[in-house]
Design an enzyme around this catalytic site. Structure first.
Site, PDB file in Angstrom:
ATOM      1  N   GLU A  31      30.229 -49.489  27.413  1.00 49.94           N
ATOM      2  CA  GLU A  31      30.217 -49.937  28.808  1.00 49.94           C
ATOM      3  C   GLU A  31      28.962 -49.398  29.493  1.00 49.94           C
ATOM      4  O   GLU A  31      28.978 -48.284  30.029  1.00 49.94           O
ATOM      5  CB  GLU A  31      31.453 -49.415  29.546  1.00 49.94           C
ATOM      6  CG  GLU A  31      32.759 -49.962  29.024  1.00 49.94           C
ATOM      7  CD  GLU A  31      33.832 -50.047  30.112  1.00 49.94           C
ATOM      8  OE1 GLU A  31      34.513 -51.073  30.152  1.00 49.94           O
ATOM      9  OE2 GLU A  31      33.970 -49.114  30.921  1.00 49.94           O
TER      10      GLU A  31
ATOM     11  N   TRP B 139      42.914 -52.244  34.888  1.00 46.94           N
ATOM     12  CA  TRP B 139      43.181 -52.549  36.305  1.00 46.94           C
ATOM     13  C   TRP B 139      42.550 -51.517  37.234  1.00 46.94           C
ATOM     14  O   TRP B 139      42.486 -51.735  38.444  1.00 46.94           O
ATOM     15  CB  TRP B 139      44.693 -52.602  36.563  1.00 46.94           C
ATOM     16  CG  TRP B 139      45.408 -53.735  35.888  1.00 46.94           C
ATOM     17  CD1 TRP B 139      44.860 -54.680  35.058  1.00 46.94           C
ATOM     18  CD2 TRP B 139      46.804 -54.036  35.984  1.00 46.94           C
ATOM     19  NE1 TRP B 139      45.835 -55.546  34.628  1.00 46.94           N
ATOM     20  CE2 TRP B 139      47.041 -55.179  35.179  1.00 46.94           C
ATOM     21  CE3 TRP B 139      47.880 -53.471  36.658  1.00 46.94           C
ATOM     22  CZ2 TRP B 139      48.311 -55.749  35.042  1.00 46.94           C
ATOM     23  CZ3 TRP B 139      49.147 -54.034  36.522  1.00 46.94           C
ATOM     24  CH2 TRP B 139      49.354 -55.161  35.727  1.00 46.94           C
ATOM     25  N   LYS B 140      42.143 -50.388  36.695  1.00 49.59           N
ATOM     26  CA  LYS B 140      41.642 -49.288  37.538  1.00 49.59           C
ATOM     27  C   LYS B 140      42.699 -48.997  38.617  1.00 49.59           C
ATOM     28  O   LYS B 140      43.887 -49.058  38.327  1.00 49.59           O
ATOM     29  CB  LYS B 140      40.264 -49.628  38.101  1.00 49.59           C
ATOM     30  CG  LYS B 140      39.298 -50.027  36.969  1.00 49.59           C
ATOM     31  CD  LYS B 140      37.878 -50.160  37.387  1.00 49.59           C
ATOM     32  CE  LYS B 140      37.050 -50.576  36.165  1.00 49.59           C
ATOM     33  NZ  LYS B 140      35.617 -50.642  36.440  1.00 49.59           N
TER      34      LYS B 140
ATOM     35  N   GLY C 201      37.303 -55.282  33.661  1.00 47.67           N
ATOM     36  CA  GLY C 201      37.762 -54.686  34.914  1.00 47.67           C
ATOM     37  C   GLY C 201      38.181 -55.770  35.893  1.00 47.67           C
ATOM     38  O   GLY C 201      39.260 -56.350  35.786  1.00 47.67           O
ATOM     39  N   GLY C 202      37.296 -56.073  36.840  1.00 52.11           N
ATOM     40  CA  GLY C 202      37.610 -56.984  37.932  1.00 52.11           C
ATOM     41  C   GLY C 202      38.255 -58.295  37.511  1.00 52.11           C
ATOM     42  O   GLY C 202      39.238 -58.731  38.120  1.00 52.11           O
TER      43      GLY C 202
ATOM     44  N   SER D 103      31.215 -56.270  33.678  1.00 50.49           N
ATOM     45  CA  SER D 103      31.062 -57.595  34.279  1.00 50.49           C
ATOM     46  C   SER D 103      31.350 -58.739  33.308  1.00 50.49           C
ATOM     47  O   SER D 103      30.670 -59.766  33.333  1.00 50.49           O
ATOM     48  CB  SER D 103      29.667 -57.746  34.900  1.00 50.49           C
ATOM     49  OG  SER D 103      29.490 -56.817  35.952  1.00 50.49           O
TER      50      SER D 103
END
Ligand code: 13P
Length: 266
Positions: free
Chosen positions: A177, A10-11, A244-245, A223
């Protein structure tokens, strides 16, 4: 066969209410016994409430970082044992957002500047605390364009895993990554990912023995989206995703998990 692992980093995103909502939706989408490991990796301050949110579900918990020492005057840090106490199974170490400066234009400086030696100490601390470290490695665009990808991976793997003994190595996870793929919408192609993953596995084999390396999971991150996950996860040396996003929306994250299951035929 290595059990794939899909984890959502989630950062520094979401708030408590949206985190809880996301977990509820994820639990509903996953069912009781998915054929792979699934984890959420929220900000440290949310670990305890998220541990409650994932209780009695297959969703596991990871932290985004920990410190190398077990206690002491380290304001703002949390130890590996503290992370473990929240109910975490995993801890991400050496993420590029901690290795690199946030950006030269950031007026606050924004420098974490973690190097391989520090990451290695954290890694040993995490293993000793009973956590499974997810150690991130990956080259910048400049390094890739300069033909340095393998040299960078060599340096990061050897440096960040220094001090990890072969008998402890079984609890490691490595995340490839490529920095140029993180948050850019531009993922590595399946060919690029497979080549780097195979290279990393070979390097791990030289460090810990090929048998151990063959059992280690290497996640791809950068991504990952519902639209590209299947092709990436079809690569034989790609054992899951660090997302991530796209992990911030339960529907997308669930589609990524589903895509991984489909690609692996499990
Ligand atoms: P994105 O999926 O947003 O590119 O982030 C990848 C990542 O850094 C996961 O740790």
């Amino acid at each position: 066969m290595r059990r794939p692992i899909v984890a959502g980093n989630w950062k520094m995103n979401l708030d408590l209410a949206s985190g809880r909502r996301l977990v509820l939706e994820l639990r509903a989408a996953l069912g009781a016994a998915p054929p792979l490991d699934v984890a959420i990796i929220p900000p440290a301050i949310y670990l305890f409430p998220m541990a409650r949110a994932v209780a009695d579900s297959p969703v596991m918990l990871g932290a985004q970082n920990c410190w190398r020492d077990s206690s002491g005057a380290f304001t703002g840090e949390v130890s590996a044992a503290m992370v473990k106490e929240t109910g975490c199974t995993y801890v991400v170490l050496g993420h590029s957002e901690r290795r690199h400066t946030i950006g030269p234009k950031d007026p606050a400086g924004g420098v974490h500047g973690e190097n391989d030696a520090l990451i290695a100490e954290k890694c040993v601390a995490a293993l000793c605390a009973g956590l499974q470290p997810i150690v991130c490695v990956g080259e910048t665009l400049e390094q890739r364009d300069g033909g340095e990808t393998e040299a960078v991976l060599d340096r990061q793997i050897e440096g960040s895993l220094a001090g990890v003994t072969a008998d402890r190595a079984k609890d490691l996870i490595v995340a490839y990554e490529p920095v140029w793929a993180i948050g850019t919408g531009r993922n590595a192609s399946p060919e690029q990912a497979q080549a780097s993953h195979a290279y990393i596995r070979g390097r791990l084999g030289r460090l810990f023995g090929q048998g151990t390396a063959d059992d280690l999971r290497i996640q791809y991150g950068g991504s990952v989206k519902p639209e590209n996950v299947v092709e990436l996860m079809k690569c034989p040396d790609v054992d899951g995703a660090l997302v991530g996003g796209a992990s911030l929306k339960a529907t997308d994250f669930a589609k990524i998990i589903e895509g991984c299951v489909r690609a692996k035929g499990i």
